[in-house]
Motif scaffolding. Structure first.
Motif, mmCIF file in Angstrom:
data_model
loop_
_atom_site.group_PDB
_atom_site.id
_atom_site.type_symbol
_atom_site.label_atom_id
_atom_site.label_comp_id
_atom_site.label_asym_id
_atom_site.label_seq_id
_atom_site.Cartn_x
_atom_site.Cartn_y
_atom_site.Cartn_z
ATOM 1 N N ASN A 133 4.837 6.509 2.930
ATOM 2 C CA ASN A 133 3.688 5.841 3.526
ATOM 3 C C ASN A 133 2.432 6.385 2.866
ATOM 4 O OD1 ASN A 133 5.488 4.628 5.365
ATOM 5 N ND2 ASN A 133 5.295 6.351 6.785
ATOM 6 N N ALA A 134 1.909 5.645 1.927
ATOM 7 C CA ALA A 134 0.757 6.128 1.146
ATOM 8 C C ALA A 134 -0.542 5.574 1.720
ATOM 9 C CB ALA A 134 0.934 5.764 -0.323
ATOM 10 N N ASN A 135 -1.065 4.500 1.123
ATOM 11 C CA ASN A 135 -2.360 3.952 1.539
ATOM 12 C C ASN A 135 -2.155 2.869 2.596
ATOM 13 O OD1 ASN A 135 -3.396 5.681 -0.390
ATOM 14 N ND2 ASN A 135 -3.569 4.090 -1.952
ATOM 15 N N ILE A 136 -1.715 3.312 3.761
ATOM 16 C CA ILE A 136 -1.382 2.406 4.859
ATOM 17 C C ILE A 136 -2.057 2.921 6.122
ATOM 18 C CG2 ILE A 136 0.486 1.413 6.240
ATOM 19 C CD1 ILE A 136 2.371 1.971 3.904
ATOM 20 N N ASP A 137 -2.636 2.012 6.905
ATOM 21 C CA ASP A 137 -3.204 2.392 8.197
ATOM 22 C C ASP A 137 -2.079 2.778 9.142
ATOM 23 O OD1 ASP A 137 -5.819 1.886 7.395
ATOM 24 O OD2 ASP A 137 -5.714 -0.232 7.998
ATOM 25 N N VAL A 138 -2.284 3.845 9.887
ATOM 26 C CA VAL A 138 -1.232 4.330 10.778
ATOM 27 C C VAL A 138 -0.891 3.295 11.850
ATOM 28 C CG1 VAL A 138 -2.747 5.509 12.434
ATOM 29 C CG2 VAL A 138 -0.449 6.400 11.978
ATOM 30 N N GLU A 139 -1.844 2.422 12.178
ATOM 31 C CA GLU A 139 -1.574 1.377 13.178
ATOM 32 C C GLU A 139 -0.517 0.388 12.702
ATOM 33 O OE1 GLU A 139 -4.569 2.161 12.059
ATOM 34 O OE2 GLU A 139 -5.499 3.174 13.778
ATOM 35 N N ASP A 140 -0.294 0.326 11.392
ATOM 36 C CA ASP A 140 0.695 -0.601 10.834
ATOM 37 C C ASP A 140 2.061 0.051 10.666
ATOM 38 O OD1 ASP A 140 -1.231 -2.608 10.633
ATOM 39 O OD2 ASP A 140 -1.877 -1.928 8.648
ATOM 40 N N LEU A 141 2.221 1.268 11.167
ATOM 41 C CA LEU A 141 3.471 2.001 11.030
ATOM 42 C C LEU A 141 4.123 2.202 12.395
ATOM 43 C CD1 LEU A 141 2.265 4.735 8.512
ATOM 44 C CD2 LEU A 141 3.765 2.794 7.995
ATOM 45 N N PRO A 142 5.427 2.463 12.426
ATOM 46 C CA PRO A 142 6.098 2.724 13.704
ATOM 47 C C PRO A 142 5.544 3.977 14.382
ATOM 48 C CG PRO A 142 7.686 2.319 11.950
ATOM 49 C CD PRO A 142 6.359 2.482 11.291
ATOM 50 N N GLU A 143 5.746 4.066 15.660
ATOM 51 C CA GLU A 143 5.324 5.255 16.401
ATOM 52 C C GLU A 143 6.003 6.498 15.828
ATOM 53 O OE1 GLU A 143 5.238 6.964 21.010
ATOM 54 O OE2 GLU A 143 6.072 4.983 20.545
ATOM 55 N N GLY A 144 5.251 7.542 15.678
ATOM 56 C CA GLY A 144 5.808 8.780 15.143
ATOM 57 C C GLY A 144 5.694 8.915 13.640
ATOM 58 N N ALA A 145 5.151 7.890 12.990
ATOM 59 C CA ALA A 145 4.979 7.943 11.531
ATOM 60 C C ALA A 145 3.524 8.218 11.194
ATOM 61 C CB ALA A 145 5.427 6.635 10.890
ATOM 62 N N THR A 146 3.296 8.660 9.971
ATOM 63 C CA THR A 146 1.940 8.863 9.484
ATOM 64 C C THR A 146 1.881 8.443 8.029
ATOM 65 O OG1 THR A 146 0.087 10.428 9.365
ATOM 66 C CG2 THR A 146 2.252 11.258 8.717
ATOM 67 N N SER A 147 0.707 8.540 7.435
ATOM 68 C CA SER A 147 0.535 8.122 6.046
ATOM 69 C C SER A 147 -0.379 9.109 5.333
ATOM 70 C CB SER A 147 -0.057 6.717 5.973
ATOM 71 O OG SER A 147 -1.390 6.708 6.480
ATOM 72 N N ILE A 148 -0.367 9.034 4.016
ATOM 73 C CA ILE A 148 -1.302 9.858 3.250
ATOM 74 C C ILE A 148 -2.732 9.476 3.591
ATOM 75 C CG2 ILE A 148 -2.097 10.445 0.925
ATOM 76 C CD1 ILE A 148 0.770 10.080 -0.050
ATOM 77 N N ARG A 149 -2.982 8.182 3.750
ATOM 78 C CA ARG A 149 -4.328 7.734 4.123
ATOM 79 C C ARG A 149 -4.776 8.391 5.424
ATOM 80 N NH1 ARG A 149 -5.292 1.415 4.461
ATOM 81 N NH2 ARG A 149 -5.816 1.731 2.246
ATOM 82 N N GLU A 150 -3.893 8.453 6.412
ATOM 83 C CA GLU A 150 -4.231 9.018 7.710
ATOM 84 C C GLU A 150 -4.487 10.514 7.615
ATOM 85 O OE1 GLU A 150 -4.723 9.237 11.948
ATOM 86 O OE2 GLU A 150 -4.827 7.591 10.498
ATOM 87 N N GLU A 151 -3.719 11.197 6.774
ATOM 88 C CA GLU A 151 -3.799 12.655 6.715
ATOM 89 C C GLU A 151 -4.876 13.166 5.753
ATOM 90 O OE1 GLU A 151 -2.050 14.523 8.732
ATOM 91 O OE2 GLU A 151 -0.888 12.839 9.548
ATOM 92 N N ALA A 152 -5.089 12.446 4.650
ATOM 93 C CA ALA A 152 -5.968 13.002 3.618
ATOM 94 C C ALA A 152 -6.825 11.970 2.906
ATOM 95 C CB ALA A 152 -5.130 13.763 2.585
ATOM 96 N N GLY A 153 -6.770 10.721 3.341
ATOM 97 C CA GLY A 153 -7.496 9.666 2.636
ATOM 98 C C GLY A 153 -6.624 9.020 1.572
ATOM 99 N N GLY B 282 0.790 -1.214 0.000
ATOM 100 C CA GLY B 282 0.000 0.000 0.000
ATOM 101 C C GLY B 282 0.824 1.266 0.000
ATOM 102 N N GLY B 283 2.134 1.134 0.241
ATOM 103 C CA GLY B 283 3.003 2.299 0.210
ATOM 104 C C GLY B 283 3.552 2.543 -1.183
ATOM 105 N N VAL B 284 4.405 3.549 -1.281
ATOM 106 C CA VAL B 284 5.139 3.817 -2.518
ATOM 107 C C VAL B 284 6.617 3.629 -2.193
ATOM 108 C CG1 VAL B 284 5.819 5.574 -4.196
ATOM 109 C CG2 VAL B 284 3.433 5.397 -3.478
ATOM 110 N N TRP B 285 7.176 2.538 -2.683
ATOM 111 C CA TRP B 285 8.575 2.199 -2.447
ATOM 112 C C TRP B 285 9.260 2.211 -3.805
ATOM 113 C CZ3 TRP B 285 7.427 2.902 2.239
ATOM 114 C CH2 TRP B 285 6.310 2.306 2.834
ATOM 115 N N ILE B 286 10.142 3.169 -4.015
ATOM 116 C CA ILE B 286 10.671 3.399 -5.355
ATOM 117 C C ILE B 286 12.123 3.846 -5.286
ATOM 118 C CG2 ILE B 286 9.777 5.778 -5.371
ATOM 119 C CD1 ILE B 286 9.272 5.399 -8.409
ATOM 120 N N SER B 287 12.938 3.331 -6.191
ATOM 121 C CA SER B 287 14.346 3.702 -6.286
ATOM 122 C C SER B 287 14.653 4.093 -7.722
ATOM 123 C CB SER B 287 15.250 2.538 -5.855
ATOM 124 O OG SER B 287 15.027 2.217 -4.488
#
Length: 312
Positions: free
Chosen positions: A208-228, A124-129
């Motif tokens: 961290n794109a379309n990821i629930d914040v509960e699945d992320l480390p403490e102190g992190a956020t996601s686009i889903r959490e902030e704006a859908g 659900g994230g964007v992982w790109i190199s």
């Protein structure tokens, strides 16, 4: 993307087109057209066969062909549903001589950040190199990292997130007015270089794109959490197009970084191998070093872990 498939998509984007017309315009057989259409369907593009010919009903949601279709930047995409590390794969691609390649994954199982820290990278994230061979001196490589941070922040802001940058390259979302934040994205740059030139450079981004914040480390956020949820296809296109524009105009990177900086104006502590330094962050140099006003005078810090301190 295969050039014939790209041409078919571009033709269908304007409306239904018959198989014979496609075959004639592309100078291939009708059987070849049918084969390419089937491959596009397998890649997730919804193409209907009707009385008027082939019609593109829906573009694939994610993947290399989907991102490349409509991308206004000269990158080819290599997509993986799951991979250990996009940076590791990008190094293999770079060593083989490639350039302008972006390795993209839905999930990373062995992602790493600076200092070999683990980076959580669920689906659900964007992982790109991004693999590049810029004609720059090694001293300018930091500008590519800053450019990636600015490009990521701008793409996130287009998605509705109040994204800013913590020095040097963390994309964060501010919390309150005291310099607190939640981390949205991290960037790791690697390169192979000689004294006077860069052989290849890889900019690895984890967002961290379309990821629930509960699945992320403490102190992190996601686009889903902030704006859908965000359309990841369009997000990656925006990111690559912004990065492409900045690498062609490196002089604009630092001014645009300053406009998005959360760190400037903050009281900070920077941990360095030679010891920590505490001061007020007042600017960055043209190479991205942080300028601090300390109790002992002005000091410039080229690298280190930066922590925002609460106002006294």
């Amino acid at each position: 993307m295969n050039e014939t498939r790209r041409a078919i998509l571009e033709a269908l984007d304007d409306g239904p087109v018959s198989g014979p017309d496609l075959a004639e315009s592309l100078e291939v057989s009708r059987a070849a057209v049918w084969k390419h259409v089937e491959e596009l369907r397998e890649a997730g593009f919804e193409i209907e066969s009707g009385p008027a010919g082939y019609e593109l009903l829906e573009v694939a949601a994610y993947g290399s062909d989907a991102v490349e279709f409509g991308l206004e930047a000269p990158f080819s995409l290599e997509y993986h549903d799951s991979i250990g590390s996009t940076n590791a794969r990008a190094r293999e691609v770079a060593v083989d001589g490639a350039t302008d390649v972006a390795v993209l994954a839905d999930e990373q199982t062995g992602g790493r950040g600076r200092l070999e820290r683990e980076w959580t990278a669920p689906a659900g994230g964007v992982w790109i190199s991004i693999v590049d061979r810029p004609e720059i001196a090694p001293s300018q490589a930091t500008l590519y990292t800053l450019a990636a941070a600015v490009a990521t922040a701008r793409a996130a802001r287009e998605a509705g997130v109040d994204a800013q940058i913590k020095w040097p390259n963390d994309v964060v979302v501010p919390v309150g007015d005291d310099g607190d934040y939640r981390k949205l994205s991290g960037i790791l740059t690697e390169m192979e270089a000689e004294m006077d030139r860069v052989e290849w450079l890889i900019v690895g981004l984890g967002i961290n794109a379309n990821i629930d914040v509960e699945d992320l480390p403490e102190g992190a956020t996601s686009i889903r959490e902030e704006a859908g949820d965000v359309d990841r296809r369009r997000f990656v296109q925006c990111l690559l197009e912004e990065f492409d524009a900045y690498r062609a105009d490196l002089e604009s990177v630092v001014p645009d970084w300053r406009e998005l900086a959360l760190t400037l104006g903050q009281r900070v502590r920077v941990d360095r191998p030679v010891g920590e330094v505490v001061g007020d962050a007042i600017d960055i140099t043209e190479t991205g070093a942080l300028v601090l006003e300390t109790d002992d005078g002005r000091e410039t810090v080229a690298a280190g872990d930066c922590e925002h301190l609460r106002p006294v």
